[in-house]
Design a protein around this motif. Sequence first.
Motif, PDB file in Angstrom:
ATOM      1  N   MET A   1       0.837  -1.158  -0.004  1.00 56.79           N
ATOM      2  CA  MET A   1       0.058   0.046   0.062  1.00 56.79           C
ATOM      3  C   MET A   1       0.923   1.115   0.108  1.00 56.79           C
ATOM      4  SD  MET A   1      -3.043   0.895   2.726  1.00 56.79           S
ATOM      5  CE  MET A   1      -3.969   2.355   2.491  1.00 56.79           C
ATOM      6  N   ASN A   2       0.593   2.206  -0.920  1.00 59.92           N
ATOM      7  CA  ASN A   2       1.301   3.507  -0.674  1.00 59.92           C
ATOM      8  C   ASN A   2       0.822   4.139   0.318  1.00 59.92           C
ATOM      9  OD1 ASN A   2       2.164   6.067  -1.711  1.00 59.92           O
ATOM     10  ND2 ASN A   2       1.306   6.296  -3.665  1.00 59.92           N
ATOM     11  N   ASP A   3       1.977   4.847   1.186  1.00 63.40           N
ATOM     12  CA  ASP A   3       1.644   5.710   2.101  1.00 63.40           C
ATOM     13  C   ASP A   3       1.834   7.266   1.988  1.00 63.40           C
ATOM     14  OD1 ASP A   3       1.413   3.412   3.858  1.00 63.40           O
ATOM     15  OD2 ASP A   3       3.531   3.579   4.548  1.00 63.40           O
ATOM     16  N   GLU A   4       1.543   7.238   0.803  1.00 63.61           N
ATOM     17  CA  GLU A   4       1.852   9.000   0.511  1.00 63.61           C
ATOM     18  C   GLU A   4       0.526   9.550   0.827  1.00 63.61           C
ATOM     19  OE1 GLU A   4       4.146  11.038  -1.116  1.00 63.61           O
ATOM     20  OE2 GLU A   4       5.571   9.361  -0.902  1.00 63.61           O
ATOM     21  N   PRO A   5       0.478  10.796   1.350  1.00 59.79           N
ATOM     22  CA  PRO A   5      -0.908  11.315   1.649  1.00 59.79           C
ATOM     23  C   PRO A   5      -1.523  11.731   0.548  1.00 59.79           C
ATOM     24  CG  PRO A   5       1.066  12.777   2.210  1.00 59.79           C
ATOM     25  CD  PRO A   5       1.547  11.442   1.836  1.00 59.79           C
ATOM     26  N   VAL A   6      -2.960  12.051   0.636  1.00 59.27           N
ATOM     27  CA  VAL A   6      -4.025  12.380  -0.172  1.00 59.27           C
ATOM     28  C   VAL A   6      -4.199  13.830  -0.014  1.00 59.27           C
ATOM     29  CG1 VAL A   6      -6.090  12.046  -1.418  1.00 59.27           C
ATOM     30  CG2 VAL A   6      -4.803  10.178  -0.497  1.00 59.27           C
ATOM     31  N   THR A   7      -4.028  14.394  -1.117  1.00 56.89           N
ATOM     32  CA  THR A   7      -4.367  16.016  -1.167  1.00 56.89           C
ATOM     33  C   THR A   7      -5.702  16.337  -1.638  1.00 56.89           C
ATOM     34  OG1 THR A   7      -2.063  16.744  -0.944  1.00 56.89           O
ATOM     35  CG2 THR A   7      -3.587  18.513  -1.868  1.00 56.89           C
ATOM     36  N   ILE A   8      -6.428  17.048  -1.008  1.00 59.40           N
ATOM     37  CA  ILE A   8      -7.633  17.602  -1.501  1.00 59.40           C
ATOM     38  C   ILE A   8      -7.805  19.140  -1.436  1.00 59.40           C
ATOM     39  CG2 ILE A   8     -10.288  17.916  -1.047  1.00 59.40           C
ATOM     40  CD1 ILE A   8      -9.869  14.673   0.259  1.00 59.40           C
ATOM     41  N   LYS A   9      -8.063  19.638  -2.619  1.00 61.74           N
ATOM     42  CA  LYS A   9      -8.152  21.109  -2.696  1.00 61.74           C
ATOM     43  C   LYS A   9      -9.547  21.647  -2.767  1.00 61.74           C
ATOM     44  CE  LYS A   9      -3.781  21.472  -4.855  1.00 61.74           C
ATOM     45  NZ  LYS A   9      -2.953  22.247  -6.075  1.00 61.74           N
ATOM     46  N   LEU A  10      -9.742  22.450  -1.760  1.00 56.56           N
ATOM     47  CA  LEU A  10     -11.178  23.186  -1.681  1.00 56.56           C
ATOM     48  C   LEU A  10     -11.057  24.817  -1.849  1.00 56.56           C
ATOM     49  CD1 LEU A  10     -12.177  21.364   1.511  1.00 56.56           C
ATOM     50  CD2 LEU A  10     -13.006  21.037  -0.716  1.00 56.56           C
ATOM     51  N   THR A  11     -12.136  25.123  -2.234  1.00 50.90           N
ATOM     52  CA  THR A  11     -12.217  26.839  -2.144  1.00 50.90           C
ATOM     53  C   THR A  11     -12.073  27.286  -0.779  1.00 50.90           C
ATOM     54  OG1 THR A  11     -14.299  27.072  -2.464  1.00 50.90           O
ATOM     55  CG2 THR A  11     -12.943  26.843  -4.570  1.00 50.90           C
TER      56      THR A  11
END
Length: 92
Positions: A1-11
Amino acid sequence: MNDEPVTIKLTPDQAFVLSDWLYEVTMKSDQLSAIVTDRAVWSPLHTISGTLDKALAEIFMPDYGDRLNAARRRLREAMGGEDEPTEPEPEP
């Protein structure tokens, strides 16, 4: 499993409205358990909520309600919806 964080962009408006909603369902009531029955989902919801709280100065401002209402109005307008939510028509 990839341990890279997920980035979510919101206004900023999206972040503010989401932060308020998360606060309402996680901190001010027992709604979270009714909405999200799998407790494993609570972990990311609390992480998102905490991240938003740290990023948003608006949540500490005295005109919080006015700012929140303005953000909601702008988001509804951007989605092409009505300015204010409407109540469903009662069935005959």
